[in-house]
Design a protein around this motif. Sequence first.
Motif, PDB file in Angstrom:
ATOM      1  N   ASP A 170     -35.126 -49.588 -27.388  1.00 56.85           N
ATOM      2  CA  ASP A 170     -35.276 -50.181 -28.710  1.00 56.85           C
ATOM      3  C   ASP A 170     -36.385 -51.371 -28.698  1.00 56.85           C
ATOM      4  O   ASP A 170     -36.310 -52.042 -28.000  1.00 56.85           O
ATOM      5  CB  ASP A 170     -33.920 -50.593 -29.101  1.00 56.85           C
ATOM      6  N   GLY A 171     -37.118 -51.191 -30.156  1.00 55.78           N
ATOM      7  CA  GLY A 171     -38.053 -52.177 -29.907  1.00 55.78           C
ATOM      8  C   GLY A 171     -39.370 -52.074 -29.258  1.00 55.78           C
ATOM      9  O   GLY A 171     -40.224 -53.000 -29.168  1.00 55.78           O
ATOM     10  N   ARG A 172     -39.447 -50.878 -28.310  1.00 57.98           N
ATOM     11  CA  ARG A 172     -40.715 -50.872 -27.632  1.00 57.98           C
ATOM     12  C   ARG A 172     -41.934 -50.737 -28.384  1.00 57.98           C
ATOM     13  O   ARG A 172     -42.911 -51.045 -28.030  1.00 57.98           O
ATOM     14  CB  ARG A 172     -40.529 -49.720 -26.776  1.00 57.98           C
ATOM     15  N   VAL A 173     -41.834 -49.902 -29.627  1.00 59.80           N
ATOM     16  CA  VAL A 173     -43.070 -49.925 -30.373  1.00 59.80           C
ATOM     17  C   VAL A 173     -43.507 -51.031 -30.951  1.00 59.80           C
ATOM     18  O   VAL A 173     -44.833 -51.456 -30.763  1.00 59.80           O
ATOM     19  CB  VAL A 173     -42.882 -48.694 -31.405  1.00 59.80           C
ATOM     20  N   ALA A 174     -42.909 -51.819 -31.553  1.00 60.51           N
ATOM     21  CA  ALA A 174     -43.196 -53.147 -32.154  1.00 60.51           C
ATOM     22  C   ALA A 174     -43.929 -54.156 -30.841  1.00 60.51           C
ATOM     23  O   ALA A 174     -44.872 -54.740 -31.066  1.00 60.51           O
ATOM     24  CB  ALA A 174     -41.826 -53.687 -32.453  1.00 60.51           C
ATOM     25  N   THR A 175     -43.207 -53.951 -29.758  1.00 56.84           N
ATOM     26  CA  THR A 175     -43.433 -54.969 -28.541  1.00 56.84           C
ATOM     27  C   THR A 175     -44.932 -54.269 -27.998  1.00 56.84           C
ATOM     28  O   THR A 175     -45.911 -55.204 -27.698  1.00 56.84           O
ATOM     29  CB  THR A 175     -42.600 -54.829 -27.418  1.00 56.84           C
ATOM     30  N   ILE A 176     -44.994 -53.208 -27.825  1.00 57.57           N
ATOM     31  CA  ILE A 176     -46.411 -52.495 -27.334  1.00 57.57           C
ATOM     32  C   ILE A 176     -47.394 -52.800 -28.497  1.00 57.57           C
ATOM     33  O   ILE A 176     -48.708 -53.133 -28.084  1.00 57.57           O
ATOM     34  CB  ILE A 176     -46.203 -51.023 -27.188  1.00 57.57           C
ATOM     35  N   ARG A 177     -47.150 -52.476 -29.649  1.00 55.21           N
ATOM     36  CA  ARG A 177     -48.085 -52.687 -30.599  1.00 55.21           C
ATOM     37  C   ARG A 177     -48.718 -54.154 -30.744  1.00 55.21           C
ATOM     38  O   ARG A 177     -49.823 -54.439 -30.610  1.00 55.21           O
ATOM     39  CB  ARG A 177     -47.615 -52.508 -32.143  1.00 55.21           C
ATOM     40  N   ALA A 178     -47.675 -55.278 -30.505  1.00 53.40           N
ATOM     41  CA  ALA A 178     -48.094 -56.513 -30.563  1.00 53.40           C
ATOM     42  C   ALA A 178     -48.990 -56.822 -29.261  1.00 53.40           C
ATOM     43  O   ALA A 178     -49.868 -57.549 -29.489  1.00 53.40           O
ATOM     44  CB  ALA A 178     -46.700 -57.509 -30.721  1.00 53.40           C
ATOM     45  N   ILE A 190     -50.712 -45.514 -31.350  1.00 54.16           N
ATOM     46  CA  ILE A 190     -49.553 -45.421 -30.723  1.00 54.16           C
ATOM     47  C   ILE A 190     -48.813 -43.943 -31.075  1.00 54.16           C
ATOM     48  O   ILE A 190     -48.514 -43.744 -32.240  1.00 54.16           O
ATOM     49  CB  ILE A 190     -48.407 -46.480 -30.887  1.00 54.16           C
ATOM     50  N   MET A 191     -48.405 -42.930 -30.168  1.00 55.09           N
ATOM     51  CA  MET A 191     -47.794 -41.818 -30.300  1.00 55.09           C
ATOM     52  C   MET A 191     -46.483 -41.954 -29.841  1.00 55.09           C
ATOM     53  O   MET A 191     -46.156 -41.926 -28.666  1.00 55.09           O
ATOM     54  CB  MET A 191     -48.486 -40.658 -29.620  1.00 55.09           C
ATOM     55  N   SER A 192     -45.502 -42.067 -30.505  1.00 49.90           N
ATOM     56  CA  SER A 192     -44.042 -42.539 -30.191  1.00 49.90           C
ATOM     57  C   SER A 192     -43.327 -41.192 -30.052  1.00 49.90           C
ATOM     58  O   SER A 192     -43.217 -40.399 -30.752  1.00 49.90           O
ATOM     59  CB  SER A 192     -43.440 -43.394 -30.743  1.00 49.90           C
ATOM     60  N   TYR A 193     -42.712 -41.103 -28.666  1.00 42.96           N
ATOM     61  CA  TYR A 193     -41.453 -40.145 -28.331  1.00 42.96           C
ATOM     62  C   TYR A 193     -40.245 -40.766 -29.078  1.00 42.96           C
ATOM     63  O   TYR A 193     -39.671 -41.374 -28.743  1.00 42.96           O
ATOM     64  CB  TYR A 193     -41.068 -40.050 -27.096  1.00 42.96           C
ATOM     65  N   ALA A 194     -40.357 -40.332 -30.662  1.00 40.42           N
ATOM     66  CA  ALA A 194     -39.439 -41.105 -31.606  1.00 40.42           C
ATOM     67  C   ALA A 194     -37.910 -40.601 -31.336  1.00 40.42           C
ATOM     68  O   ALA A 194     -37.078 -41.323 -31.642  1.00 40.42           O
ATOM     69  CB  ALA A 194     -40.137 -41.306 -32.915  1.00 40.42           C
ATOM     70  N   ALA A 195     -38.080 -39.332 -31.474  1.00 41.56           N
ATOM     71  CA  ALA A 195     -36.789 -38.612 -31.465  1.00 41.56           C
ATOM     72  C   ALA A 195     -36.919 -37.671 -30.255  1.00 41.56           C
ATOM     73  O   ALA A 195     -37.158 -36.678 -30.141  1.00 41.56           O
ATOM     74  CB  ALA A 195     -36.573 -37.656 -32.522  1.00 41.56           C
ATOM     75  N   LYS A 196     -36.486 -38.282 -29.215  1.00 39.46           N
ATOM     76  CA  LYS A 196     -36.254 -37.665 -27.824  1.00 39.46           C
ATOM     77  C   LYS A 196     -34.845 -37.594 -27.299  1.00 39.46           C
ATOM     78  O   LYS A 196     -33.938 -38.520 -27.380  1.00 39.46           O
ATOM     79  CB  LYS A 196     -36.940 -38.618 -26.849  1.00 39.46           C
ATOM     80  N   TYR A 197     -34.243 -36.382 -27.260  1.00 42.33           N
ATOM     81  CA  TYR A 197     -33.079 -35.844 -26.935  1.00 42.33           C
ATOM     82  C   TYR A 197     -32.799 -35.935 -25.515  1.00 42.33           C
ATOM     83  O   TYR A 197     -33.559 -35.976 -24.584  1.00 42.33           O
ATOM     84  CB  TYR A 197     -32.543 -34.513 -27.384  1.00 42.33           C
ATOM     85  N   ALA A 198     -31.459 -36.402 -24.889  1.00 34.99           N
ATOM     86  CA  ALA A 198     -31.014 -36.652 -23.636  1.00 34.99           C
ATOM     87  C   ALA A 198     -30.934 -34.841 -23.251  1.00 34.99           C
ATOM     88  O   ALA A 198     -29.967 -34.332 -23.827  1.00 34.99           O
ATOM     89  CB  ALA A 198     -29.613 -37.068 -23.435  1.00 34.99           C
ATOM     90  N   SER A 199     -31.846 -34.108 -22.720  1.00 34.95           N
ATOM     91  CA  SER A 199     -31.779 -32.897 -22.713  1.00 34.95           C
ATOM     92  C   SER A 199     -31.778 -32.156 -21.507  1.00 34.95           C
ATOM     93  O   SER A 199     -32.598 -32.752 -20.298  1.00 34.95           O
ATOM     94  CB  SER A 199     -33.062 -32.293 -23.637  1.00 34.95           C
ATOM     95  N   SER A 200     -31.035 -31.151 -21.165  1.00 35.66           N
ATOM     96  CA  SER A 200     -31.328 -30.465 -19.853  1.00 35.66           C
ATOM     97  C   SER A 200     -32.456 -29.495 -19.698  1.00 35.66           C
ATOM     98  O   SER A 200     -32.784 -29.120 -18.596  1.00 35.66           O
ATOM     99  CB  SER A 200     -29.897 -29.324 -19.762  1.00 35.66           C
ATOM    100  N   ILE A 235     -36.933 -42.060 -36.214  1.00 33.89           N
ATOM    101  CA  ILE A 235     -38.327 -41.763 -36.386  1.00 33.89           C
ATOM    102  C   ILE A 235     -38.618 -42.964 -37.598  1.00 33.89           C
ATOM    103  O   ILE A 235     -39.943 -43.728 -37.301  1.00 33.89           O
ATOM    104  CB  ILE A 235     -38.611 -40.703 -37.127  1.00 33.89           C
ATOM    105  N   GLU A 236     -37.791 -43.493 -38.551  1.00 34.11           N
ATOM    106  CA  GLU A 236     -38.207 -44.496 -39.371  1.00 34.11           C
ATOM    107  C   GLU A 236     -38.437 -45.704 -38.696  1.00 34.11           C
ATOM    108  O   GLU A 236     -39.341 -46.406 -39.104  1.00 34.11           O
ATOM    109  CB  GLU A 236     -36.781 -44.407 -40.420  1.00 34.11           C
ATOM    110  N   GLU A 237     -37.385 -46.288 -37.662  1.00 31.23           N
ATOM    111  CA  GLU A 237     -37.602 -47.327 -37.100  1.00 31.23           C
ATOM    112  C   GLU A 237     -38.908 -47.358 -36.242  1.00 31.23           C
ATOM    113  O   GLU A 237     -39.802 -48.428 -36.620  1.00 31.23           O
ATOM    114  CB  GLU A 237     -36.652 -47.515 -36.062  1.00 31.23           C
ATOM    115  N   ASP A 238     -39.684 -46.159 -35.618  1.00 34.00           N
ATOM    116  CA  ASP A 238     -40.663 -46.240 -35.010  1.00 34.00           C
ATOM    117  C   ASP A 238     -41.913 -46.483 -35.749  1.00 34.00           C
ATOM    118  O   ASP A 238     -42.842 -47.107 -35.614  1.00 34.00           O
ATOM    119  CB  ASP A 238     -40.848 -45.226 -33.885  1.00 34.00           C
ATOM    120  N   ILE A 239     -41.680 -45.829 -37.358  1.00 32.91           N
ATOM    121  CA  ILE A 239     -42.765 -45.999 -38.167  1.00 32.91           C
ATOM    122  C   ILE A 239     -43.074 -47.607 -38.670  1.00 32.91           C
ATOM    123  O   ILE A 239     -43.990 -47.987 -38.796  1.00 32.91           O
ATOM    124  CB  ILE A 239     -42.521 -45.058 -39.310  1.00 32.91           C
ATOM    125  N   ILE A 240     -41.762 -48.213 -39.035  1.00 32.35           N
ATOM    126  CA  ILE A 240     -41.850 -49.547 -39.189  1.00 32.35           C
ATOM    127  C   ILE A 240     -42.603 -50.559 -38.233  1.00 32.35           C
ATOM    128  O   ILE A 240     -43.308 -51.377 -38.638  1.00 32.35           O
ATOM    129  CB  ILE A 240     -40.462 -49.799 -39.648  1.00 32.35           C
TER     130      ILE A 240
END
Length: 327
Positions: A170-178, A190-200, A235-240
Amino acid sequence: MENLNFRRLRRLRYNPIIRDMVRETRLHKTDLIYPLFVVNGTNIKKEVGSMPGVFQQSIDNIIKDCNECVELGISAVLLFGIPDKKDEVGSDCYDENGIIQRAVRAIKKEVQNLVVITDVCMCEYTSHGHCGIVKGDEIMNDETIELLAKSALTHAQAGADIIAPSDMMDGRVATIRAMLDENGFMKTPIMSYAAKYASSYYGPFREAAEGAPKFGDRKSHQMDFGNADEALREIEEDIIEGADIVMVKPAGAYLDVIYRVKQMFGMPTAAYQVSGEYAMYKAAARLGWLDEEKIMLESLTAIKRAGADMILTYFAKDVARWMGKQK
Ligand code: PBG
Ligand code: ZN
């Protein structure tokens, strides 16, 4: 008989030219992003067992591959670094002379007209294989995002065109942007892996990037595959926080998520057809159970139809080559 009331939808399917005229979704080479795995050394090109046609490569060979991508009309590559030495805190990940930083500098020097995207995460760099700093059995959020921002800055300094955080802290996009802005990289997207699932479906990738967790799993930061509303909140959070492009990952089993994300936010949307998707199609094709060229075009077109503007796929070069052969 004459007044039978039905529509003849087949009228527009009777020949290939008409079918082509009414096609709604078309895949373009420029939609494709090709993932690459960089290792130390020279003249290394080692095939990944569970991903035929995908290689770990040293920088010299990576450059050849990048030039090939440009010739094929592919717009962008996504770089993953595999360091020689891993430690508890993933030092190579934010070392200005780390594997990925050196690779980016070399590509930017030797290859023209190619967008270089760098994956930012710690799992390929930590001895425990987790995506961040571990205390006990917890992956620490706030300690990790500081290091991810340091890593992103070194990528930008090396010349990366786009930064792609894949860690799901959480908060990585804001921290990286800053961090980027404070250091003069306000123009780096920034291209964020915003909705990344824990996936097999990531199984084969862990062999390619040597980043399998030594204990536990990634479920405390990556999303639960039962959830889709939550993807919209991610996704909304990463956009913000400042993401310029948002990504859904994996792709094929998550077309509903891609669709909702594109409808809801209208953002440049990427989808990652991951290693497991590639491995399944390759395996079936090898057995003669599926037609490889046809299945790759169908699967990628479906991802685009769902709403993806760009697709990260290990098939990128094959597709581009195949499209080149068509009329
Ligand atoms: C690193 C990362 C992973 C993938 C992309 N970045 C692995 C993971 O999260 O476990 C998966 C890509 C693929 O399977 O093709 N965090
Ligand atoms: Zn990770």
